[in-house]
Design an enzyme around this catalytic site. Structure first.
Site, PDB file in Angstrom:
ATOM      1  N   GLU A 139      73.015 -33.550 -19.532  1.00 50.08           N
ATOM      2  CA  GLU A 139      74.349 -33.352 -18.949  1.00 50.08           C
ATOM      3  C   GLU A 139      75.397 -34.026 -19.821  1.00 50.08           C
ATOM      4  O   GLU A 139      75.272 -35.213 -20.131  1.00 50.08           O
ATOM      5  CB  GLU A 139      74.388 -33.959 -17.537  1.00 50.08           C
ATOM      6  CG  GLU A 139      75.688 -33.684 -16.809  1.00 50.08           C
ATOM      7  CD  GLU A 139      75.766 -34.434 -15.481  1.00 50.08           C
ATOM      8  OE1 GLU A 139      75.671 -35.686 -15.487  1.00 50.08           O
ATOM      9  OE2 GLU A 139      75.905 -33.782 -14.444  1.00 50.08           O
ATOM     10  N   TYR A 189      82.765 -29.589 -18.645  1.00 50.11           N
ATOM     11  CA  TYR A 189      81.440 -30.026 -18.178  1.00 50.11           C
ATOM     12  C   TYR A 189      80.415 -29.074 -18.769  1.00 50.11           C
ATOM     13  O   TYR A 189      80.607 -27.864 -18.790  1.00 50.11           O
ATOM     14  CB  TYR A 189      81.384 -29.954 -16.645  1.00 50.11           C
ATOM     15  CG  TYR A 189      80.031 -30.292 -16.067  1.00 50.11           C
ATOM     16  CD1 TYR A 189      79.717 -31.590 -15.686  1.00 50.11           C
ATOM     17  CD2 TYR A 189      79.055 -29.297 -15.910  1.00 50.11           C
ATOM     18  CE1 TYR A 189      78.468 -31.899 -15.171  1.00 50.11           C
ATOM     19  CE2 TYR A 189      77.801 -29.602 -15.391  1.00 50.11           C
ATOM     20  CZ  TYR A 189      77.517 -30.912 -15.024  1.00 50.11           C
ATOM     21  OH  TYR A 189      76.282 -31.212 -14.513  1.00 50.11           O
TER      22      TYR A 189
END
Ligand code: ADP
Ligand code: MG
Length: 393
Positions: free
Chosen positions: A203, A115
């Site tokens: 993101e 991530y």
């Protein structure tokens, strides 16, 4: 403002953030042609909506998953089950989102999912890079169950991203050798993209290491600072109003600061601070605001009327609270805007008005002369209390 994944890839390419090749398609025929052009026997077909959690989503037609890894020959059939269908994910709410386009992308062999995000940390007043070895899943869940797995690195807004900060994240994620180099370069380029495009968030979930040793951004979610969009006409071009709250689209056409919420008491206020205080007081008295709306100091009668019509078009709204403390704003302009909108579309629900300040006597006279059924309030607390009472009584 948000953009689609296929548009994010255009920005990734411009800033040399490596990601698998991909092509957007409006129809299943186009999707099949894209698969042929990409080559290879396997591709990924991804529904394009402004919401995450697509992989684990379900279409209202029963079809499971908004992201599919398939053989090239199956692309048309899969795209057909996605395009024109409604996809429900954790982030769409139960009403789901209509899929109008799919992206056909190069399928990669993943050895690990990470991530990586960059966002503004408002309390620290600077950008923060958030990274984790636990990618591909819900990051909120990781934060809750295993907070130690989340790395954070604040970046000084003037000094910029420093090599030691990149190294800390590289080792924290366990990248070594050539992959460490690739990650460092990707992060530097992503940070540059974040700054130069005035993003409030980027993101990548997941960022992946592939079995053939590449580090790639596999997914992309962007958020741009609306107040900086005037500097980026090419990004504004990416706007897809079909994906936005129709109330907000209409409000932005009239340059109104409007944010749709889930409650049933609509607010029309001048000044962002007063608008927030109004929402707080509604909640304090046990009600739920249906929106944030700041008409600003220099709103015209037309803008006020437009704002009022947006409020009235919202079926969830059961009462309206107009709270004006006119410093620059002329109370009579507000009054005329409200009356004009009611004359056009009627006033089927209770309206509570608190007017104070600049030209208030004329404003009140305009409202009285209109014959509209209005509940007047003496101050802000009184107005909020009356608005809540009128729907609970
Ligand atoms: P969402 O977050 O909306 O579910 P993603 O783009 O993250 O969508 O895709 C979901 C999952 O599908 C990823 O975690 C990854 O495992 C897989 N995936 C996505 N794109 C590719 C690709 N190009 N090649 C192989 N697998 C992929
Ligand atoms: Mg994802």
């Amino acid at each position: 403002m948000n953009i689609h994944e296929y548009q994010a890839k255009i920005l990734f390419d411009q800033f040399s953030v490596p990601s698998p090749r991909g092509m957007v398609a409006d129809t299943s025929e186009e999707a099949a042609a894209a698969a042929v052009e990409l080559g290879g026997d396997r591709v990924v077909v991804k529904s394009q909506i402004h919401a995450g959690g697509r992989g684990k989503g379900t279409f209202k037609n029963g079809f499971q998953g908004g992201v599919h890894l398939v053989a090239s020959g199956e692309v048309a059939g899969i795209a057909d089950r996605m395009i024109g269908e409604i996809l429900v994910t954790k982030q769409t709410g139960e009403e789901g989102r209509l899929v109008r386009k799919v992206m056909v992308g190069e399928a990669v062999d993943i050895s690990h999912e990470y991530y990586l995000a960059i966002l503004m940390d408002r309390s620290a007043c600077c950008p923060v890079i958030v990274a984790s070895t636990e990618g591909g899943m819900d990051i909120e869940e990781v934060a809750e169950k295993d907070p130690g797995k989340i790395l954070r690195e604040h970046v000084h807004p003037l000094v910029g991203l420093q090599p030691y900060e990149v190294r800390k994240l590289t080792t924290g994620l366990g990248f070594t050798g050539d992959e460490a180099k690739q990650f460092g370069k990707l992060l530097g380029n992503l940070f540059r993209l974040f700054l130069e495009c005035d993003c409030s968030m980027v993101e990548i979930n997941p960022l992946v290491r592939t079995t053939d040793g590449r580090v790639l951004a596999l997914d992309a979610k962007f958020n741009f600072d609306d107040n900086a969009l005037y500097r980026h006409p090419e990004i504004v071009e990416f706007r897809d109003t079909e994906e936005e709250d129709p109330r907000e689209v209409e409000a932005s056409r009239h340059s109104l600061n409007y944010i749709g919420l889930d409650g049933n008491i609509a607010c029309l206020v001048n000044g962002a601070g007063l608008a927030m205080a109004t929402m707080d007081l509604i909640k304090h008295h046990g009600g739920e605001p249906a929106n944030f709306l700041d008409v600003g100091g220099g709103a015209s009668q037309e803008q006020v009327a437009a704002a009022f019509k947006i409020i009235l078009s919202d079926e969830a709204v059961k009462a309206i609270l107009v709270n004006i403390f006119g410093g620059i704003m002329d109370c009579d302009v507000i009054a005329h805007g409200v009356v004009a909108a009611c004359e056009e579309v009627g006033l089927p629900i209770p309206l509570v008005i608190r007017l104070e300040g600049n030209n208030v006597a004329a404003g009140k006279a305009t409202l009285v002369a209109s014959g509209l059924n209005i509940i007047t309030a003496d101050n802000l607390a009184d107005a909020a209390e009356k608005a809540v009472a009128v729907i609970t009584d």
